[in-house]
Every structure is written in structure tokens, then in C-alpha cells.
Write an enzyme that holds these catalytic residues in place. Structure first.
Site, PDB file in Angstrom:
ATOM      1  N   HIS A  30       1.058  -0.976   0.353  1.00 12.09           N
ATOM      2  CA  HIS A  30       0.201  -0.341   0.175  1.00 12.09           C
ATOM      3  C   HIS A  30       1.342   1.274   0.341  1.00 12.09           C
ATOM      4  CE1 HIS A  30      -3.129  -2.872   1.397  1.00 12.09           C
ATOM      5  NE2 HIS A  30      -3.458  -2.428   0.644  1.00 12.09           N
ATOM      6  N   LYS A  63      -1.158   5.016   4.783  1.00 13.72           N
ATOM      7  CA  LYS A  63      -2.049   4.009   5.205  1.00 13.72           C
ATOM      8  C   LYS A  63      -1.415   3.580   6.718  1.00 13.72           C
ATOM      9  CE  LYS A  63      -4.319  -0.369   4.612  1.00 13.72           C
ATOM     10  NZ  LYS A  63      -5.695   0.367   4.794  1.00 13.72           N
TER      11      LYS A  63
HETATM   12  P1  NAP Z   1      -7.197   9.618   4.717  1.00 10.61           P
HETATM   13  O1  NAP Z   1      -6.634  10.263   3.653  1.00 10.61           O
HETATM   14  O2  NAP Z   1      -5.940  10.219   5.489  1.00 10.61           O
HETATM   15  O3  NAP Z   1      -8.815  10.231   4.497  1.00 10.61           O
HETATM   16  C1  NAP Z   1      -9.016   9.981   6.011  1.00 10.61           C
HETATM   17  C2  NAP Z   1      -9.897  11.442   6.105  1.00 10.61           C
HETATM   18  O4  NAP Z   1     -10.286  11.236   7.782  1.00 10.61           O
HETATM   19  C3  NAP Z   1      -9.017  12.603   7.004  1.00 10.61           C
HETATM   20  O5  NAP Z   1      -8.892  13.504   6.082  1.00 10.61           O
HETATM   21  C4  NAP Z   1      -8.882  12.295   7.955  1.00 10.61           C
HETATM   22  O6  NAP Z   1      -9.160  13.908   8.818  1.00 10.61           O
HETATM   23  C5  NAP Z   1     -10.906  12.613   8.322  1.00 10.61           C
HETATM   24  N1  NAP Z   1     -11.061  12.235   9.773  1.00 10.61           N
HETATM   25  C6  NAP Z   1     -10.172  12.131  10.403  1.00 10.61           C
HETATM   26  N2  NAP Z   1     -10.647  11.743  11.633  1.00 10.61           N
HETATM   27  C7  NAP Z   1     -12.373  12.415  11.617  1.00 10.61           C
HETATM   28  C8  NAP Z   1     -13.538  11.722  12.052  1.00 10.61           C
HETATM   29  N3  NAP Z   1     -13.463  12.074  13.411  1.00 10.61           N
HETATM   30  N4  NAP Z   1     -14.553  12.194  11.240  1.00 10.61           N
HETATM   31  C9  NAP Z   1     -14.524  12.439  10.630  1.00 10.61           C
HETATM   32  N5  NAP Z   1     -13.260  12.837   9.434  1.00 10.61           N
HETATM   33  C10 NAP Z   1     -12.458  12.570  10.115  1.00 10.61           C
HETATM   34  O7  NAP Z   1      -7.238   8.166   4.111  1.00 10.61           O
HETATM   35  P2  NAP Z   1      -7.689   7.632   2.747  1.00 10.61           P
HETATM   36  O8  NAP Z   1      -6.363   7.089   2.220  1.00 10.61           O
HETATM   37  O9  NAP Z   1      -8.908   7.926   2.380  1.00 10.61           O
HETATM   38  O10 NAP Z   1      -8.099   6.000   3.664  1.00 10.61           O
HETATM   39  C11 NAP Z   1      -9.349   5.997   4.757  1.00 10.61           C
HETATM   40  C12 NAP Z   1      -9.719   4.851   4.766  1.00 10.61           C
HETATM   41  O11 NAP Z   1     -10.589   4.551   4.484  1.00 10.61           O
HETATM   42  C13 NAP Z   1      -8.731   4.005   6.117  1.00 10.61           C
HETATM   43  O12 NAP Z   1      -8.804   3.426   7.138  1.00 10.61           O
HETATM   44  C14 NAP Z   1      -8.167   2.781   4.546  1.00 10.61           C
HETATM   45  O13 NAP Z   1      -7.562   1.578   4.958  1.00 10.61           O
HETATM   46  C15 NAP Z   1      -9.747   2.450   4.316  1.00 10.61           C
HETATM   47  N6  NAP Z   1      -9.780   2.199   2.662  1.00 10.61           N
HETATM   48  C16 NAP Z   1     -10.779   1.550   2.615  1.00 10.61           C
HETATM   49  C17 NAP Z   1     -10.979   0.731   1.981  1.00 10.61           C
HETATM   50  C18 NAP Z   1     -12.333  -0.012   1.083  1.00 10.61           C
HETATM   51  O14 NAP Z   1     -12.162  -0.055   0.044  1.00 10.61           O
HETATM   52  N7  NAP Z   1     -12.425  -0.434   2.036  1.00 10.61           N
HETATM   53  C19 NAP Z   1     -10.162   1.792   0.676  1.00 10.61           C
HETATM   54  C20 NAP Z   1      -9.454   2.014   0.381  1.00 10.61           C
HETATM   55  C21 NAP Z   1      -9.045   2.709   2.069  1.00 10.61           C
HETATM   56  P3  NAP Z   1      -7.886  14.998   9.374  1.00 10.61           P
HETATM   57  O15 NAP Z   1      -6.298  14.483   7.394  1.00 10.61           O
HETATM   58  O16 NAP Z   1      -7.727  15.867   9.407  1.00 10.61           O
HETATM   59  O17 NAP Z   1      -7.479  13.528  10.501  1.00 10.61           O
END
Ligand code: NAP
Length: 230
Positions: free
Chosen positions: A141, A145
Site C-alpha cells: 500500500h 496507510k
Molecule cells: P485519508 O486520506 O487520511 O482520509 C481520511 C480523512 O478522514 C482525513 O481527511 C481525516 O482528517 C478525516 N477524519 C479523521 N477523523 C475524522 C472524524 N472523526 N470524522 C470525519 N473525518 C475524519 O485516508 P484514505 O486513504 O482516504 O483512507 C481512509 C480509510 O479508508 C482508511 O482506513 C483506509 O484503510 C480505508 N480504505 C478502505 C478501502 C475499502 O475498499 N474498504 C479502500 C481504500 C482505503 P484529518 O486528516 O484532519 O485527520
């Protein structure tokens, strides 16, 4: 029209969800929550304010392992269905959400991987492991991550017999990739899935948004929605 609130809307996955939902004709974005976004019209710094100010049918959560559970709980308690892509839930947390989603109230779909190919990879790995006794998983990844091993790798290993070691690689330039390597007598089999961009998860997310209002209770994984037996 399905009213959708996106939690984590400023993140990499959240932005892709906003774009994907906006492109559909039977669903619309009613609110976005993310501390990283400037609050304004329909934009909230935290999910509880967004839930209090809007009536969403479905909350889609792609945030962080630290907050995914509390967000999902808050969404269900507010009466909204939950579609959750955030990874890192513990068995105990899943059990609590199963109880919360049981009965007449809102439903939840939690999938560690919404990509159709990744769901098939997990199924093929499970089938192959019935015939080839040695297996290891390499998941790769992007470097930002937060959790390791990935939720997909953990679920793949859980579905295969015996102990399957998982190796995690974090490098810039990667999105989400996984290899399941199996060994027999003088032969190996490699099953590999690559998410080339975050768009790969969107058909599954959109499908789950349409499906969650009528799929009772807590569903873990996309298999029942895609009609793939697990
Ligand atoms: P990311 O770019 O770090 O996005 C997460 C966002 O959530 C950030 O903007 C963060 O803000 C915000 N956040 C933090 N705490 C929050 C809260 N309490 N309420 C609302 N928003 C909040 O991460 P990403 O790459 O998009 O990944 C997000 C998640 O999805 C991870 O757990 C990843 O493993 C998962 N994922 C899942 C799949 C799937 O198919 N299921 C695929 C890809 C990724 P701050 O930066 O200010 O903290």
C-alpha cells in the site's frame, strides 16, 4: 433519491466517494464531514454536527482506524444506515455494531475492500488453499496507510486454513495491491489483485449505498451484495 453524508470527505477515499455519488442520478451528497475541511454550506468539522444538522439516509465513512468505530456507532444511533470502508475494526467492535444494527433500525455494511476484483481474489485464495497447503500473503500500500496488516489481508488470511503469514509493504506510488502466494510440491500459484486508482473501489461503494437500506443488520464484506459465496 438517497441522501448521502460522507464522513472523511476531505480524505483520498472520501473525495472519490463525493465524486462517484455526485455522478449518480439516484443519490446525492447532503453533507460532508471532515476536520480537514473548512466548515461552510453542508460542510462540517465533525460528524456529530453533520448528523445533527442534516437528515441523511446513508453515512459513508472513510476516515481513520481510530475513529471509524465511533463514527459508525454515531451514524446508527442517529438513525442513518452506514456504509463503512474504514479498516482496522476489532472483533469486539464488530460485535457491538452487529448488536446495534440488529432489529428494525438502520443497517450497516462494513467492507475492508469494495473492489470487485479484490473480493474475487479473496474467494480464489480460499479455494486454492483447500488444495495447496502452504500460503503467504504480501500486501502493498501507499506509505500513508495507517494500519498494517491491511483489512483485506487480515480477512483473506482468516478465510484460509492454518496460519497464513502476512507481509506488509508501504511505499509511495502504490495504491492497494495484494499477492497470495501458495506452494505445493515443486509448484507455486500466485493470485494478485491491483487497485490502480481509488476509482476501483467506487462501483462497490455505490452498490452498497443502494443496497444498505434493505439489507438487514450488519453485513461484513461485499460478498453477499455481489452474490459471491464466501
Ligand atoms: P485519508 O486520506 O487520511 O482520509 C481520511 C480523512 O478522514 C482525513 O481527511 C481525516 O482528517 C478525516 N477524519 C479523521 N477523523 C475524522 C472524524 N472523526 N470524522 C470525519 N473525518 C475524519 O485516508 P484514505 O486513504 O482516504 O483512507 C481512509 C480509510 O479508508 C482508511 O482506513 C483506509 O484503510 C480505508 N480504505 C478502505 C478501502 C475499502 O475498499 N474498504 C479502500 C481504500 C482505503 P484529518 O486528516 O484532519 O485527520
Amino acid at each position: 433519491m438517497i441522501d448521502v453524508l460522507v464522513s472523511g470527505a476531505g480524505g483520498r477515499m472520501g473525495q472519490a466517494v463525493v465524486e462517484a455519488v455526485s455522478a449518480e442520478t439516484d443519490m446525492q451528497i447532503v453533507a460532508r464531514a471532515d476536520p480537514a475541511l473548512e466548515p461552510g454550506d453542508g460542510v462540517f468539522a465533525d460528524l456529530s454536527s453533520a448528523l445533527a444538522a442534516t437528515t441523511a439516509d446513508v453515512v459513508v465513512d472513510f476516515t481513520t482506524p481510530a475513529t471509524g468505530f465511533a463514527n459508525t456507532k454515531a451514524s446508527l444511533e442517529a438513525g442513518a444506515h452506514a456504509v463503512v470502508g474504514t479498516t482496522g475494526f476489532t472483533e469486539d467492535e464488530l460485535e457491538q455494531l452487529r448488536q446495534l444494527a440488529a432489529g428494525e433500525g438502520p443497517n450497516a455494511i462494513i467492507a475492508p475492500n469494495f473492489a470487485v476484483g479484490a473480493v474475487l481474489m479473496m474467494r480464489f485464495a480460499q479455494m486454492a488453499a483447500e488444495h495447496l497447503p502452504h500460503a503467504e500473503i504480501v500486501e502493498l500500500h501507499h506509505e500513508r496507510k495507517l494500519d498494517a496488516p491491511s483489512g483485506t489481508a487480515a480477512l483473506t488470511a482468516e478465510r484460509m486454513p492454518g496460519h497464513v503469514p502476512i507481509h506488509s509493504v508501504r511505499l509511495p506510488g502504490l495504491v492497494a495491491h495484494q499477492e497470495v502466494l501458495l506452494g505445493g510440491l515443486d509448484e507455486t500459484l500466485t493470485i494478485r489483485h491491483d487497485s490502480l486508482s481509488r476509482k476501483s473501489f467506487m462501483p462497490g461503494v455505490v452498490m452498497a449505498i443502494r443496497d444498505v437500506p434493505t439489507r438487514s443488520g450488519l453485513t461484513v464484506g461485499m460478498e453477499p451484495i455481489l452474490g459471491i459465496s464466501s
